[in-house]
Design a protein around this motif. Structure first.
Motif, PDB file in Angstrom:
ATOM      1  N   LEU A  68       0.825  -1.199   0.000  1.00 13.74           N
ATOM      2  CA  LEU A  68       0.000   0.000   0.000  1.00 13.74           C
ATOM      3  C   LEU A  68       0.866   1.259   0.000  1.00 13.74           C
ATOM      4  O   LEU A  68       0.533   2.256  -0.651  1.00 13.74           O
ATOM      5  CB  LEU A  68      -0.935  -0.006   1.217  1.00 13.74           C
ATOM      6  N   ALA A  69       1.994   1.212   0.705  1.00 14.90           N
ATOM      7  CA  ALA A  69       2.906   2.355   0.716  1.00 14.90           C
ATOM      8  C   ALA A  69       3.489   2.611  -0.672  1.00 14.90           C
ATOM      9  O   ALA A  69       3.660   3.766  -1.089  1.00 14.90           O
ATOM     10  CB  ALA A  69       4.022   2.119   1.729  1.00 14.90           C
ATOM     11  N   VAL A  70       3.805   1.546  -1.408  1.00 14.15           N
ATOM     12  CA  VAL A  70       4.290   1.695  -2.784  1.00 14.15           C
ATOM     13  C   VAL A  70       3.226   2.365  -3.643  1.00 14.15           C
ATOM     14  O   VAL A  70       3.507   3.305  -4.402  1.00 14.15           O
ATOM     15  CB  VAL A  70       4.675   0.323  -3.375  1.00 14.15           C
ATOM     16  N   LEU A  71       1.984   1.882  -3.543  1.00 10.96           N
ATOM     17  CA  LEU A  71       0.901   2.461  -4.329  1.00 10.96           C
ATOM     18  C   LEU A  71       0.705   3.933  -3.975  1.00 10.96           C
ATOM     19  O   LEU A  71       0.525   4.786  -4.861  1.00 10.96           O
ATOM     20  CB  LEU A  71      -0.399   1.692  -4.077  1.00 10.96           C
ATOM     21  N   GLU A  96      -6.371   3.032  -6.172  1.00  9.03           N
ATOM     22  CA  GLU A  96      -6.924   1.951  -6.983  1.00  9.03           C
ATOM     23  C   GLU A  96      -6.449   2.033  -8.429  1.00  9.03           C
ATOM     24  O   GLU A  96      -6.205   1.006  -9.072  1.00  9.03           O
ATOM     25  CB  GLU A  96      -8.450   1.972  -6.927  1.00  9.03           C
ATOM     26  N   THR A  97      -6.304   3.241  -8.948  1.00  6.45           N
ATOM     27  CA  THR A  97      -5.835   3.406 -10.320  1.00  6.45           C
ATOM     28  C   THR A  97      -4.405   2.893 -10.455  1.00  6.45           C
ATOM     29  O   THR A  97      -4.073   2.187 -11.415  1.00  6.45           O
ATOM     30  CB  THR A  97      -5.924   4.884 -10.740  1.00  6.45           C
ATOM     31  N   VAL A  98      -3.553   3.235  -9.493  1.00  6.30           N
ATOM     32  CA  VAL A  98      -2.181   2.737  -9.522  1.00  6.30           C
ATOM     33  C   VAL A  98      -2.166   1.221  -9.369  1.00  6.30           C
ATOM     34  O   VAL A  98      -1.389   0.519 -10.035  1.00  6.30           O
ATOM     35  CB  VAL A  98      -1.327   3.411  -8.430  1.00  6.30           C
ATOM     36  N   ALA A  99      -3.028   0.688  -8.503  1.00  9.16           N
ATOM     37  CA  ALA A  99      -3.078  -0.764  -8.293  1.00  9.16           C
ATOM     38  C   ALA A  99      -3.431  -1.495  -9.578  1.00  9.16           C
ATOM     39  O   ALA A  99      -2.883  -2.566  -9.870  1.00  9.16           O
ATOM     40  CB  ALA A  99      -4.069  -1.105  -7.191  1.00  9.16           C
ATOM     41  N   ILE A 100      -4.344  -0.943 -10.364  1.00  9.43           N
ATOM     42  CA  ILE A 100      -4.670  -1.565 -11.656  1.00  9.43           C
ATOM     43  C   ILE A 100      -3.418  -1.632 -12.529  1.00  9.43           C
ATOM     44  O   ILE A 100      -3.154  -2.643 -13.187  1.00  9.43           O
ATOM     45  CB  ILE A 100      -5.789  -0.770 -12.361  1.00  9.43           C
ATOM     46  N   CYS A 101      -2.630  -0.567 -12.491  1.00  6.54           N
ATOM     47  CA  CYS A 101      -1.428  -0.507 -13.333  1.00  6.54           C
ATOM     48  C   CYS A 101      -0.347  -1.484 -12.894  1.00  6.54           C
ATOM     49  O   CYS A 101       0.299  -2.121 -13.740  1.00  6.54           O
ATOM     50  CB  CYS A 101      -0.854   0.907 -13.320  1.00  6.54           C
ATOM     51  N   VAL A 102      -0.116  -1.602 -11.587  1.00  6.24           N
ATOM     52  CA  VAL A 102       1.063  -2.345 -11.130  1.00  6.24           C
ATOM     53  C   VAL A 102       0.743  -3.719 -10.541  1.00  6.24           C
ATOM     54  O   VAL A 102       1.662  -4.502 -10.294  1.00  6.24           O
ATOM     55  CB  VAL A 102       1.882  -1.520 -10.108  1.00  6.24           C
ATOM     56  N   VAL A 103      -0.549  -4.017 -10.345  1.00  6.21           N
ATOM     57  CA  VAL A 103      -0.932  -5.336  -9.822  1.00  6.21           C
ATOM     58  C   VAL A 103      -1.759  -6.111 -10.836  1.00  6.21           C
ATOM     59  O   VAL A 103      -1.419  -7.234 -11.223  1.00  6.21           O
ATOM     60  CB  VAL A 103      -1.708  -5.203  -8.489  1.00  6.21           C
ATOM     61  N   ASP A 104      -2.843  -5.506 -11.302  1.00  7.36           N
ATOM     62  CA  ASP A 104      -3.775  -6.238 -12.166  1.00  7.36           C
ATOM     63  C   ASP A 104      -3.240  -6.436 -13.580  1.00  7.36           C
ATOM     64  O   ASP A 104      -3.302  -7.546 -14.127  1.00  7.36           O
ATOM     65  CB  ASP A 104      -5.118  -5.505 -12.217  1.00  7.36           C
ATOM     66  N   LEU A 105      -2.747  -5.362 -14.195  1.00  8.89           N
ATOM     67  CA  LEU A 105      -2.269  -5.478 -15.579  1.00  8.89           C
ATOM     68  C   LEU A 105      -1.086  -6.436 -15.725  1.00  8.89           C
ATOM     69  O   LEU A 105      -1.071  -7.262 -16.655  1.00  8.89           O
ATOM     70  CB  LEU A 105      -1.901  -4.096 -16.132  1.00  8.89           C
ATOM     71  N   PRO A 106      -0.054  -6.371 -14.856  1.00  6.64           N
ATOM     72  CA  PRO A 106       1.062  -7.315 -15.015  1.00  6.64           C
ATOM     73  C   PRO A 106       0.614  -8.774 -14.933  1.00  6.64           C
ATOM     74  O   PRO A 106       1.100  -9.626 -15.674  1.00  6.64           O
ATOM     75  CB  PRO A 106       2.008  -6.952 -13.861  1.00  6.64           C
ATOM     76  N   THR A 107      -0.321  -9.056 -14.024  1.00  4.42           N
ATOM     77  CA  THR A 107      -0.806 -10.424 -13.904  1.00  4.42           C
ATOM     78  C   THR A 107      -1.484 -10.865 -15.188  1.00  4.42           C
ATOM     79  O   THR A 107      -1.288 -11.985 -15.666  1.00  4.42           O
ATOM     80  CB  THR A 107      -1.788 -10.538 -12.727  1.00  4.42           C
ATOM     81  N   ARG A 140       2.911   6.001  -2.725  1.00  8.29           N
ATOM     82  CA  ARG A 140       4.058   6.797  -3.181  1.00  8.29           C
ATOM     83  C   ARG A 140       3.928   7.142  -4.661  1.00  8.29           C
ATOM     84  O   ARG A 140       4.205   8.270  -5.085  1.00  8.29           O
ATOM     85  CB  ARG A 140       5.338   6.021  -2.924  1.00  8.29           C
ATOM     86  N   LEU A 141       3.488   6.176  -5.453  1.00  3.57           N
ATOM     87  CA  LEU A 141       3.305   6.431  -6.881  1.00  3.57           C
ATOM     88  C   LEU A 141       2.143   7.394  -7.123  1.00  3.57           C
ATOM     89  O   LEU A 141       2.242   8.300  -7.960  1.00  3.57           O
ATOM     90  CB  LEU A 141       3.067   5.126  -7.633  1.00  3.57           C
ATOM     91  N   ALA A 142       1.044   7.229  -6.390  1.00  2.14           N
ATOM     92  CA  ALA A 142      -0.100   8.128  -6.555  1.00  2.14           C
ATOM     93  C   ALA A 142       0.286   9.561  -6.206  1.00  2.14           C
ATOM     94  O   ALA A 142      -0.111  10.519  -6.897  1.00  2.14           O
ATOM     95  CB  ALA A 142      -1.267   7.661  -5.683  1.00  2.14           C
ATOM     96  N   ALA A 143       1.081   9.717  -5.155  1.00  5.49           N
ATOM     97  CA  ALA A 143       1.529  11.061  -4.767  1.00  5.49           C
ATOM     98  C   ALA A 143       2.433  11.661  -5.829  1.00  5.49           C
ATOM     99  O   ALA A 143       2.341  12.862  -6.144  1.00  5.49           O
ATOM    100  CB  ALA A 143       2.254  10.989  -3.429  1.00  5.49           C
ATOM    101  N   ALA A 144       3.323  10.854  -6.398  1.00  2.58           N
ATOM    102  CA  ALA A 144       4.226  11.356  -7.433  1.00  2.58           C
ATOM    103  C   ALA A 144       3.479  11.695  -8.714  1.00  2.58           C
ATOM    104  O   ALA A 144       3.837  12.654  -9.417  1.00  2.58           O
ATOM    105  CB  ALA A 144       5.314  10.314  -7.718  1.00  2.58           C
ATOM    106  N   LEU A 145       2.453  10.923  -9.034  1.00  5.37           N
ATOM    107  CA  LEU A 145       1.705  11.140 -10.281  1.00  5.37           C
ATOM    108  C   LEU A 145       0.754  12.328 -10.193  1.00  5.37           C
ATOM    109  O   LEU A 145       0.688  13.157 -11.110  1.00  5.37           O
ATOM    110  CB  LEU A 145       0.905   9.880 -10.627  1.00  5.37           C
TER     111      LEU A 145
END
Length: 207
Positions: free
Chosen positions: A141-144, A161-172, A146-151
């Motif tokens: 959650l901290a990774v997500l 949730e948007t970041v999670a789709i990018c880095v969790v759901d799509l790679p799978t 950190r990316l949301a804050a940077a974006l």
């Protein structure tokens, strides 16, 4: 007289990952690991305590590698460029971590991405190990965040949730696939991540 074989924990977990990749979660047993490694069942129970904790240790090691590589990707990209494009590249790099793991160790990638965590981990984990595994959810959650804050300089649920789709759901969906591909899956993943990030995130913050 030949010296007895010794087995360090990492080599045992490597073998457990191979068993999972070849036979699924049900194939990772103390007896199966003993046959795979030549270690005695007694020594394996001494090392892990139970089959449940063997599976938990296997998952924990793989997940820690995953998080470490994510952190490296963020550090690398955000240190080069603090702007929005740097944040986008960091998100793409984090999304691509499963491909890095797949190249280094296909069996480790299987542990993380082929089977749902609950299918691998089941009941019976010791309390200390369960606490360690639960702490990993906070690290992800901290990774997500950190990316949301940077974006977007945001840390609300929609941005996470948007970041999670990018880095969790799509790679799978794109990188871990049993079908043979003729396209470059990493290029497809980057295009998909960039498309989602270009579309942005719905404003769910209070007015």
């Amino acid at each position: 007289m030949a010296r007895p074989r010794t087995h360090d924990i990492d080599s045992l977990l490597d073998a457990a990952e191979r068993l999972l990749a070849e036979h699924g979660p049900s194939g990772v047993t103390i007896r199966g690991l003993a046959a795979e490694t030549g270690a005695s069942s007694g020594s394996l129970y001494h090392a892990f305590g139970s089959r449940a904790d063997l599976l938990g240790r296997m998952w924990l090691r793989a997940a820690k590698l995953y998080l470490a590589l994510q952190d490296e990707a963020i550090q690398r990209e955000l240190s080069d460029d603090e702007g929005h494009e740097g944040a986008v590249r960091a998100t793409v790099a984090v999304a691509s971590v499963p491909a890095v793991i797949q190249e280094r160790s296909p069996a480790t990638a299987t542990v993380l991405l082929r089977y749902p965590r609950e299918e691998v981990l089941g009941p019976g984990l010791g309390p200390e190990l369960r606490a360690e595994l639960e702490s990993l959810d906070g690290e992800l959650l901290a990774v997500l965040g950190r990316l949301a804050a940077a974006l977007w300089d945001r840390h609300d649920r929609a941005s996470i949730e948007t970041v999670a789709i990018c880095v969790v759901d799509l790679p799978t969906a794109i990188l871990i696939n049993r079908r043979e591909r003729i396209i470059d899956p990493l290029a497809a993943l980057e295009a998909a991540v960039r498309g989602i990030l270009t579309a942005g995130v719905e404003d769910s913050r209070p007015a």
